[in-house]
Design a protein around this motif. Structure first.
Motif, PDB file in Angstrom:
ATOM      1  N   ASP A  74     -14.177  -5.930   4.218  1.00 43.12           N
ATOM      2  CA  ASP A  74     -13.250  -5.070   3.473  1.00 43.12           C
ATOM      3  C   ASP A  74     -13.278  -3.728   4.182  1.00 43.12           C
ATOM      4  O   ASP A  74     -14.308  -3.040   4.193  1.00 43.12           O
ATOM      5  CB  ASP A  74     -13.717  -4.934   2.017  1.00 43.12           C
ATOM      6  CG  ASP A  74     -12.821  -3.994   1.219  1.00 43.12           C
ATOM      7  OD1 ASP A  74     -11.841  -3.441   1.776  1.00 43.12           O
ATOM      8  OD2 ASP A  74     -13.105  -3.799   0.017  1.00 43.12           O
ATOM      9  N   GLY A  75     -12.187  -3.380   4.806  1.00 44.11           N
ATOM     10  CA  GLY A  75     -12.140  -2.128   5.566  1.00 44.11           C
ATOM     11  C   GLY A  75     -13.225  -2.104   6.619  1.00 44.11           C
ATOM     12  O   GLY A  75     -13.422  -3.070   7.363  1.00 44.11           O
ATOM     13  N   LEU A  76     -13.982  -0.991   6.613  1.00 43.49           N
ATOM     14  CA  LEU A  76     -15.015  -0.816   7.643  1.00 43.49           C
ATOM     15  C   LEU A  76     -16.412  -1.103   7.108  1.00 43.49           C
ATOM     16  O   LEU A  76     -17.406  -0.853   7.790  1.00 43.49           O
ATOM     17  CB  LEU A  76     -14.942   0.626   8.177  1.00 43.49           C
ATOM     18  CG  LEU A  76     -13.660   0.927   8.977  1.00 43.49           C
ATOM     19  CD1 LEU A  76     -13.395   2.429   9.028  1.00 43.49           C
ATOM     20  CD2 LEU A  76     -13.774   0.365  10.389  1.00 43.49           C
ATOM     21  N   LYS A 102     -12.504   6.382   2.534  1.00 46.08           N
ATOM     22  CA  LYS A 102     -13.474   6.886   1.546  1.00 46.08           C
ATOM     23  C   LYS A 102     -14.793   6.138   1.632  1.00 46.08           C
ATOM     24  O   LYS A 102     -15.861   6.713   1.474  1.00 46.08           O
ATOM     25  CB  LYS A 102     -12.918   6.675   0.130  1.00 46.08           C
ATOM     26  CG  LYS A 102     -12.191   7.851  -0.437  1.00 46.08           C
ATOM     27  CD  LYS A 102     -11.881   7.542  -1.898  1.00 46.08           C
ATOM     28  CE  LYS A 102     -10.951   8.570  -2.489  1.00 46.08           C
ATOM     29  NZ  LYS A 102     -10.332   8.085  -3.730  1.00 46.08           N
ATOM     30  N   GLU A 103     -14.700   4.823   1.853  1.00 44.01           N
ATOM     31  CA  GLU A 103     -15.892   3.973   1.833  1.00 44.01           C
ATOM     32  C   GLU A 103     -16.705   4.045   3.126  1.00 44.01           C
ATOM     33  O   GLU A 103     -17.807   3.520   3.182  1.00 44.01           O
ATOM     34  CB  GLU A 103     -15.492   2.502   1.586  1.00 44.01           C
ATOM     35  CG  GLU A 103     -14.899   2.236   0.222  1.00 44.01           C
ATOM     36  CD  GLU A 103     -15.848   2.584  -0.918  1.00 44.01           C
ATOM     37  OE1 GLU A 103     -17.066   2.372  -0.758  1.00 44.01           O
ATOM     38  OE2 GLU A 103     -15.370   3.077  -1.948  1.00 44.01           O
ATOM     39  N   LEU A 128      -5.606  13.122   3.445  1.00 44.30           N
ATOM     40  CA  LEU A 128      -6.212  13.505   4.730  1.00 44.30           C
ATOM     41  C   LEU A 128      -6.383  15.027   4.766  1.00 44.30           C
ATOM     42  O   LEU A 128      -7.453  15.535   5.134  1.00 44.30           O
ATOM     43  CB  LEU A 128      -5.323  13.060   5.902  1.00 44.30           C
ATOM     44  CG  LEU A 128      -5.218  11.544   6.127  1.00 44.30           C
ATOM     45  CD1 LEU A 128      -4.110  11.226   7.138  1.00 44.30           C
ATOM     46  CD2 LEU A 128      -6.548  10.951   6.605  1.00 44.30           C
ATOM     47  N   ALA A 129      -5.330  15.758   4.376  1.00 45.34           N
ATOM     48  CA  ALA A 129      -5.358  17.228   4.429  1.00 45.34           C
ATOM     49  C   ALA A 129      -6.451  17.780   3.505  1.00 45.34           C
ATOM     50  O   ALA A 129      -7.196  18.681   3.876  1.00 45.34           O
ATOM     51  CB  ALA A 129      -4.000  17.781   4.039  1.00 45.34           C
ATOM     52  N   GLU A 130      -6.556  17.200   2.323  1.00 47.08           N
ATOM     53  CA  GLU A 130      -7.527  17.705   1.338  1.00 47.08           C
ATOM     54  C   GLU A 130      -8.962  17.343   1.688  1.00 47.08           C
ATOM     55  O   GLU A 130      -9.901  17.912   1.165  1.00 47.08           O
ATOM     56  CB  GLU A 130      -7.207  17.117  -0.048  1.00 47.08           C
ATOM     57  CG  GLU A 130      -6.019  17.794  -0.696  1.00 47.08           C
ATOM     58  CD  GLU A 130      -5.613  17.120  -1.998  1.00 47.08           C
ATOM     59  OE1 GLU A 130      -6.202  16.069  -2.347  1.00 47.08           O
ATOM     60  OE2 GLU A 130      -4.689  17.643  -2.645  1.00 47.08           O
TER      61      GLU A 130
END
Ligand SMILES: C[S@@+](CC[C@H](N)C(=O)[O-])C[C@H]1O[C@@H](n2cnc3c(N)ncnc32)[C@H](O)[C@@H]1O
Length: 226
Positions: A74-76, A102-103, A128-130
């Motif tokens: 799942d994702g990375l 996030k993970e 991304l900006a925040e």
């Protein structure tokens, strides 16, 4: 041969180390990175077993399997970070990309991120900006009547506030033909929404009208200089 969308992603891979293609599906991108010599080794990962089997077939048939690691993830989450310099996440929704980033905060250690969201690009740009990720460049790719956005992103820890225009359309180069075509397409949409929502949602309608005005300026400016 890759589609223009995936070719634009491949162009942004540094190839300095291992490139990880998240949500690889048939591993077309991963295979092309190896075949062209842009990368010496890749990780092709996917959350689904079916896509990973398809990825294995593509890489085996191309004689590239020995230079690829296939990882169910799942994702990375299951990806070993060591040696990974580039991460490509293409062809998924913006919300899934936020979940993946996030993970796995290890991507903040200098990893070159290539993000190609199919939906919710404004939400992704805002996140991304925040969260201290800088969009180094953003491109628009046109395939027939479809437009795709491709972002090269790197974490630098600096939090940013985006203007509504950049949040919605990205910081793209308005001199490029594909960007101007995209601009004209969005302009029609914003003008329509600005009209349709005038009674029921006047504030939202005004937001679209403001976007349309800024877009008109960009498109007109560029028509004059091209
Ligand atoms: C539409 S395909 C995109 C394939 C290729 N990356 C491209 O852009 O053409 C989306 C792939 O992402 C995979 N996927 C979806 N969510 C994922 C996640 N959280 N982690 C890894 N892979 C995911 C799906 O299984 C599918 O194979």
């Amino acid at each position: 041969m890759l589609t223009k969308r995936l070719a634009a992603c491949a162009d942004l891979v540094t190839g300095k180390g291992i490139a990880c293609d998240v949500g690889t599906d048939h591993a077309y991108l991963a295979a092309e990175l190896l075949r062209t010599g842009r990368c010496q080794s890749v990780i092709a990962s996917d959350i689904g077993e079916g896509p990973l089997e398809a990825a294995e077939r593509t890489l085996r048939q191309a004689g590239l399997l020995s230079r690829a690691q296939l990882i169910l993830s799942d994702g990375l989450m299951q990806i070993p970070a060591e040696g990974v310099t580039d991460v490509v996440i293409a062809g998924m929704g913006g919300e899934t990309m936020i979940h993946i980033l996030k993970e796995s905060p290890w991507v903040q250690q200098g990893v070159n991120l290539i993000l190609q969201p199919m939906t919710k690009a404004p939400l992704l740009r805002e996140w991304l900006a925040e969260n201290g990720y800088a969009v180094r460049q953003e491109k628009i790719v046109q395939e027939g009547r479809f437009f795709y956005t491709v972002m090269q992103v790197q974490y630098d820890g600096e939090k940013r506030i985006l203007s509504p225009f950049i949040r919605e359309l990205g910081d793209v180069d308005w001199r490029e033909a594909a960007v101007r075509a995209y601009g004209r397409f969005r302009l029609k949409l914003y003008r329509g929404l600005g009209q349709q929502l005038m009674q029921a949602q006047p504030e939202t309608a005004e937001m679209y009208r403001a976007l349309a005005r800024e877009l008109e300026e960009k498109c007109i400016e560029q028509e004059e200089t091209v």
